[in-house]
Design a protein around this motif. Sequence first.
Motif, mmCIF file in Angstrom:
data_model
loop_
_atom_site.group_PDB
_atom_site.id
_atom_site.type_symbol
_atom_site.label_atom_id
_atom_site.label_comp_id
_atom_site.label_asym_id
_atom_site.label_seq_id
_atom_site.Cartn_x
_atom_site.Cartn_y
_atom_site.Cartn_z
ATOM 1 N N ASN A 272 0.572 -1.626 -0.232
ATOM 2 C CA ASN A 272 -0.204 0.240 -0.382
ATOM 3 C C ASN A 272 0.358 1.331 -0.025
ATOM 4 N N THR A 273 1.568 1.373 0.532
ATOM 5 C CA THR A 273 2.818 2.431 0.597
ATOM 6 C C THR A 273 4.572 2.507 0.100
ATOM 7 N N VAL A 274 5.272 2.880 -0.118
ATOM 8 C CA VAL A 274 6.517 3.092 -0.882
ATOM 9 C C VAL A 274 6.813 2.179 0.578
ATOM 10 N N GLU A 275 7.284 2.279 1.980
ATOM 11 C CA GLU A 275 7.582 1.678 2.631
ATOM 12 C C GLU A 275 7.389 0.212 2.658
ATOM 13 N N GLU A 276 6.134 -0.194 2.352
ATOM 14 C CA GLU A 276 5.820 -1.501 2.059
ATOM 15 C C GLU A 276 6.534 -2.478 0.823
ATOM 16 N N LEU A 277 6.496 -1.411 0.519
ATOM 17 C CA LEU A 277 7.357 -1.831 -1.283
ATOM 18 C C LEU A 277 8.883 -1.818 -0.672
ATOM 19 N N LEU A 278 9.222 -1.231 -0.235
ATOM 20 C CA LEU A 278 10.895 -1.715 -0.164
ATOM 21 C C LEU A 278 10.728 -3.214 1.341
ATOM 22 N N THR A 279 9.862 -2.589 2.091
ATOM 23 C CA THR A 279 10.455 -3.863 3.051
ATOM 24 C C THR A 279 10.041 -5.208 2.542
ATOM 25 N N GLU A 280 8.675 -5.199 1.000
ATOM 26 C CA GLU A 280 9.216 -6.372 0.799
ATOM 27 C C GLU A 280 9.924 -6.687 -0.321
ATOM 28 N N LEU A 281 10.248 -5.621 -1.338
ATOM 29 C CA LEU A 281 12.423 -5.796 -1.778
ATOM 30 C C LEU A 281 13.510 -6.237 -0.840
ATOM 31 N N ASP A 282 12.855 -5.954 0.598
ATOM 32 C CA ASP A 282 13.931 -6.462 1.696
ATOM 33 C C ASP A 282 15.108 -5.127 1.332
ATOM 34 N N ILE A 283 14.797 -4.089 1.072
ATOM 35 C CA ILE A 283 15.485 -3.282 1.133
ATOM 36 C C ILE A 283 15.722 -1.839 2.197
ATOM 37 N N GLU A 284 16.620 -1.289 2.852
ATOM 38 C CA GLU A 284 16.875 -0.605 4.065
ATOM 39 C C GLU A 284 17.739 0.542 4.209
ATOM 40 N N GLU B 108 5.799 7.495 2.934
ATOM 41 C CA GLU B 108 4.604 6.946 3.362
ATOM 42 C C GLU B 108 3.769 7.161 2.251
ATOM 43 N N ASP B 109 4.067 7.491 0.895
ATOM 44 C CA ASP B 109 3.531 8.116 0.061
ATOM 45 C C ASP B 109 2.381 6.434 -0.181
ATOM 46 N N GLU B 110 1.518 6.883 -0.853
ATOM 47 C CA GLU B 110 0.935 5.000 -1.255
ATOM 48 C C GLU B 110 0.993 4.401 -3.150
ATOM 49 N N ILE B 111 1.248 3.629 -3.738
ATOM 50 C CA ILE B 111 1.867 3.226 -4.514
ATOM 51 C C ILE B 111 0.506 2.866 -5.205
ATOM 52 N N GLU B 112 0.873 3.707 -6.788
ATOM 53 C CA GLU B 112 -0.302 3.780 -7.631
ATOM 54 C C GLU B 112 0.506 3.232 -8.891
ATOM 55 N N SER B 113 -0.085 2.386 -9.408
ATOM 56 C CA SER B 113 -0.351 1.323 -10.869
ATOM 57 C C SER B 113 0.996 2.482 -11.501
ATOM 58 N N GLU B 114 1.604 2.165 -12.714
ATOM 59 C CA GLU B 114 2.644 2.993 -12.821
ATOM 60 C C GLU B 114 3.834 4.162 -12.407
ATOM 61 N N MET B 115 3.136 3.930 -11.238
ATOM 62 C CA MET B 115 4.240 4.576 -9.946
ATOM 63 C C MET B 115 6.218 4.375 -10.630
ATOM 64 N N GLU B 116 6.600 5.457 -10.872
ATOM 65 C CA GLU B 116 8.822 5.272 -10.756
ATOM 66 C C GLU B 116 9.029 5.884 -9.484
ATOM 67 N N ILE B 117 9.358 4.700 -9.654
ATOM 68 C CA ILE B 117 9.666 5.334 -7.631
ATOM 69 C C ILE B 117 11.613 4.795 -7.962
#
Length: 402
Positions: free
Chosen positions: A57-69, A81-90
């Motif tokens: 749901n958030t960028v932080e959760e995505l990084l956790t999924e990717l095992d990035i600290e 805290e930014d929410e994940i949106e489709s086609e988003m470029e991080i």
Amino acid sequence: MNLKTKLLPVLKSKWTMSIAAAFAFVIVAGFVAFEATKAEVQFTHNEETETVVTHANTVEELLTELDIEISEHDELSHTLEDEIESEMEIVYQEAKSVTLVVDDEQSSHYTTEDTVEDFLNEIALEVEDHDEVNVDLDESIEEDLEITIDYAIEITVEDAGEEENYWTTEETVEDLLETEEIELDELDEVEPGLDESLDQDLTISITRVEEESEVVEESIDFSTVRRNDDSLEEGTEEVVESGSEGTVEKEYLIRIENGEEVDRELVSEDVKEEAEERVIAVGTQPVQETVSRGGSSSNDEAPSSGNTMTMEATAYNWNCATCDGRGRTATGYNLKENPDGVVAVDPSVIPLGTRVYVEGYGYAVARDTGGAIQGNKIDLHMRSNAEANRFGRQTVEVQIVD
């Protein structure tokens, strides 16, 4: 069997089927809902981009999924805290550690810049052409990279009076001279010394020193010896031996600094020819007349007989502008102590030692010569230049006494 009993199995079967259908519906509905919550994002990590499908749901959760600290020095295009949106470029750039050594002072840094030059610009550190950097400015930043910078300073070198400025990162005077290929000879002098440290605006002075040997031949003055001679009248002198100068060979060590001689030291001397003494006979035989000031006798009258010549007389004093200042005549007579009754003559006309009577001057003895006294010319010695100027030049009668 009644009807209720007959229908019960049928009802149970239908109920079981309904529950199963309902359960299947829930599963399908949940799967559809789960699939509906998936987002596809473009994730760039250290300039490498990949497509990531995530239920975060958030960028932080995505990084956790990717095992990035994330560390405090890293760079992230979004907030956690930014929410994940489709086609988003991080974009996530991981910071690298850099050790920086500037003029032997070390410091640690983290940077997300790509090249050494970008990193130096980031920390506002300027590097000029004369400065020395251990890596190329366009080199990529790698983890634990060490960058060493030696800042150049300007030094003035004054070499034999000629000045030139140099930019250098060397530490000592000797290192600079070697780098700039400024060679020193054995006798050359450097100020400050070769092991002195370099500082901004320092001036290094080089004195080019040479030593040369020179051999010269010099004359040795002869000495004058006076010997009493009772065959000569008192007050007269006669040159017995004219004397001659000797020669000596002298070797000098000459010190030359920046092309100019500054010192000359006598190393050795070798007498090639000894000087011969001048011997003068001094008369001791008493005479009747006593010569007084101006050469006149006590009655100051001309003698009654003797050879008489008309001559051009010029007065002079031993301390004149063109005299040698020694106060000695050609025969060695001391005019300073005995200024009266002395005349200079041409020896071919009046021999030295001859006693004469000069009109307007009195009795005198021929004790001196001169380069300009030739023929019937005579010079009369006076006590002072003032007396000589008063007499000037006159035509006089000169009588030979003896």
